[in-house]
Design a protein around this motif. Sequence first.
Motif, PDB file in Angstrom:
ATOM      1  N   SER A 165       0.832  -1.210   0.000  1.00  0.00           N
ATOM      2  CA  SER A 165       0.000   0.000   0.000  1.00  0.00           C
ATOM      3  C   SER A 165       0.864   1.257   0.000  1.00  0.00           C
ATOM      4  O   SER A 165       0.361   2.364  -0.070  1.00  0.00           O
ATOM      5  N   THR A 166       2.181   1.076   0.098  1.00  0.00           N
ATOM      6  CA  THR A 166       3.093   2.208  -0.014  1.00  0.00           C
ATOM      7  C   THR A 166       3.337   2.445  -1.505  1.00  0.00           C
ATOM      8  O   THR A 166       3.984   1.628  -2.169  1.00  0.00           O
ATOM      9  N   LYS A 167       2.797   3.562  -1.988  1.00  0.00           N
ATOM     10  CA  LYS A 167       2.816   3.812  -3.438  1.00  0.00           C
ATOM     11  C   LYS A 167       4.234   3.740  -4.030  1.00  0.00           C
ATOM     12  O   LYS A 167       4.457   3.151  -5.075  1.00  0.00           O
ATOM     13  N   GLU A 168       5.184   4.327  -3.321  1.00  0.00           N
ATOM     14  CA  GLU A 168       6.560   4.354  -3.840  1.00  0.00           C
ATOM     15  C   GLU A 168       7.100   2.929  -4.004  1.00  0.00           C
ATOM     16  O   GLU A 168       7.788   2.623  -4.971  1.00  0.00           O
ATOM     17  N   LEU A 169       6.796   2.092  -3.033  1.00  0.00           N
ATOM     18  CA  LEU A 169       7.276   0.714  -3.096  1.00  0.00           C
ATOM     19  C   LEU A 169       6.560  -0.041  -4.222  1.00  0.00           C
ATOM     20  O   LEU A 169       7.184  -0.792  -4.983  1.00  0.00           O
ATOM     21  N   ASP A 218       0.415  -1.127   5.750  1.00  0.00           N
ATOM     22  CA  ASP A 218      -0.404  -2.075   4.985  1.00  0.00           C
ATOM     23  C   ASP A 218      -1.578  -2.567   5.834  1.00  0.00           C
ATOM     24  O   ASP A 218      -2.704  -2.673   5.357  1.00  0.00           O
ATOM     25  N   LEU A 219      -1.283  -2.861   7.093  1.00  0.00           N
ATOM     26  CA  LEU A 219      -2.363  -3.350   7.971  1.00  0.00           C
ATOM     27  C   LEU A 219      -3.405  -2.259   8.193  1.00  0.00           C
ATOM     28  O   LEU A 219      -4.613  -2.525   8.178  1.00  0.00           O
ATOM     29  N   LYS A 223      -7.447  -2.203   7.270  1.00  0.00           N
ATOM     30  CA  LYS A 223      -8.453  -1.830   8.271  1.00  0.00           C
ATOM     31  C   LYS A 223      -9.320  -0.692   7.729  1.00  0.00           C
ATOM     32  O   LYS A 223     -10.543  -0.719   7.804  1.00  0.00           O
ATOM     33  N   GLU A 224      -8.669   0.288   7.168  1.00  0.00           N
ATOM     34  CA  GLU A 224      -9.398   1.453   6.683  1.00  0.00           C
ATOM     35  C   GLU A 224     -10.277   1.099   5.482  1.00  0.00           C
ATOM     36  O   GLU A 224     -11.410   1.542   5.358  1.00  0.00           O
ATOM     37  N   PHE A 225      -9.742   0.276   4.594  1.00  0.00           N
ATOM     38  CA  PHE A 225     -10.528  -0.144   3.430  1.00  0.00           C
ATOM     39  C   PHE A 225     -11.673  -1.050   3.862  1.00  0.00           C
ATOM     40  O   PHE A 225     -12.669  -1.199   3.184  1.00  0.00           O
ATOM     41  N   ILE A 269      -5.880  -9.703  15.186  1.00  0.00           N
ATOM     42  CA  ILE A 269      -6.244  -8.876  16.351  1.00  0.00           C
ATOM     43  C   ILE A 269      -6.916  -7.582  15.892  1.00  0.00           C
ATOM     44  O   ILE A 269      -7.863  -7.093  16.518  1.00  0.00           O
ATOM     45  N   LEU A 270      -6.427  -7.064  14.770  1.00  0.00           N
ATOM     46  CA  LEU A 270      -6.925  -5.786  14.261  1.00  0.00           C
ATOM     47  C   LEU A 270      -8.300  -5.933  13.601  1.00  0.00           C
ATOM     48  O   LEU A 270      -9.158  -5.057  13.716  1.00  0.00           O
ATOM     49  N   MET A 271      -8.503  -7.016  12.864  1.00  0.00           N
ATOM     50  CA  MET A 271      -9.773  -7.218  12.138  1.00  0.00           C
ATOM     51  C   MET A 271     -10.300  -8.611  12.496  1.00  0.00           C
ATOM     52  O   MET A 271     -10.042  -9.585  11.807  1.00  0.00           O
ATOM     53  N   LYS A 272     -11.046  -8.656  13.577  1.00  0.00           N
ATOM     54  CA  LYS A 272     -11.330  -9.925  14.251  1.00  0.00           C
ATOM     55  C   LYS A 272     -12.155 -10.930  13.450  1.00  0.00           C
ATOM     56  O   LYS A 272     -11.987 -12.127  13.593  1.00  0.00           O
TER      57      LYS A 272
END
Length: 362
Positions: A165-169, A218-219, A223-225, A269-272
């Motif tokens: 999700s890092t555009k440059e990468l 990325d995580l 989550k945001e998406f 843990i973040l998106m159960k």
Amino acid sequence: MANDIQNIINKTELNLQDLSQLLNLEGEEQKLLFRKAEEVQLKYVGNKVYYRGLIEFSNVCSKNCYYCGIRKDNKNVERYNISDDDIVNAAVFAWKNRYASIVIQGGERSDNHFVNRIDHLIKRIKEATNAEIGITLSLGEQTKETYQKWFNSGAHRYLLRIESSTKELYEQIHPKDELHHFNTRLNCLHLLRKIGYQTGTGVMIGLPGQTFDDLARDLLFMKEFDIDMCGMGPYIEHKDTPLYKERHKLWHIGKRFNTALNMIAVLRILMKDINIAAATALQAIDPMGREKALKHGANVIMPNITPTLNRKNYQLYENKPCIDEGAEDCGNCMNMRIELANREVGLGQWGDSKHYFNRTNP
Ligand code: 5AD
Ligand code: SF4
Ligand code: FES
């Protein structure tokens, strides 16, 4: 120190710094993370693991991703395209063995012939399986019309990894041309979600130059998406690709593996309530790689049901497992592996993403 980690793990909101720190864990501290991930997994998605029979039906690809072994310009691959009948037969095998779902994956193409072929196949597979088999597509970037057409014909999940999700990468690992735009990828994910697919994405872990902060972002992106499903695994270099020349920048393979397991645990843990796949690439590094993922967060696994003859030519990365096995072998092997991980196979159940149904925003 272990106390600090425990505090982070128990926080209700994890920020970039927390995530980055968790992704770096090893040894005893990693065990704390794993314990929490397993707890969340059992509580929110249960101890069932769902099968997605994977059909890699063609390695013909119109793109040139710098990391991928079947990129268009790699002349060292023998190209194949499995016949419609053989694809339907593989789907019927999955159905008869109560896999409940399949994933149709192949190199990316978007010509009319291809789009119509897939459409026709989706319908044929539904017919041949009494409309009981669930169909996930993993066929890359397509137009809105194509996604809609395939959805109407019966596909209900779609996997499209954002890769990073890092555009440059993202731009460093793809050619700079019309076919490989970060924004197109992002837009496609939005289209899929809008059409109504259970939408899955994922990233490669341990790309040359990638940092823990990149992975933490990325995580947060997932989550945001508000994704429904995730498939992510370690990056494994392939000698016939342009990215191979960057291999001096890579983390040691063990570190890539370890970080991939941490990514899965932290995402749980973040998106159960989402579905998380135990990526095959984990097993290219550790023979027990996928089981380890199932213990600490992953609840989906993709037994390969591609006809054996073709498997050796679908090597996106080196050391890919199950190249010489048949669908029966992988099935049996997989049952055993899941038992070893102390999980139960959700046979005959679609095992849809719970998150998809729990979502409050469309
Ligand atoms: N190592 C690991 N994963 C890879 N993929 C492609 N090439 C590699 C590689 N060398 C992954 C990409 C793609 C998926 C189908 O396979 O993330 O989205
Ligand atoms: Fe083609 Fe997918 Fe490989 Fe890119 S990652 S070259 S789109 S098969
Ligand atoms: Fe394919 Fe074990 S899963 S042989």
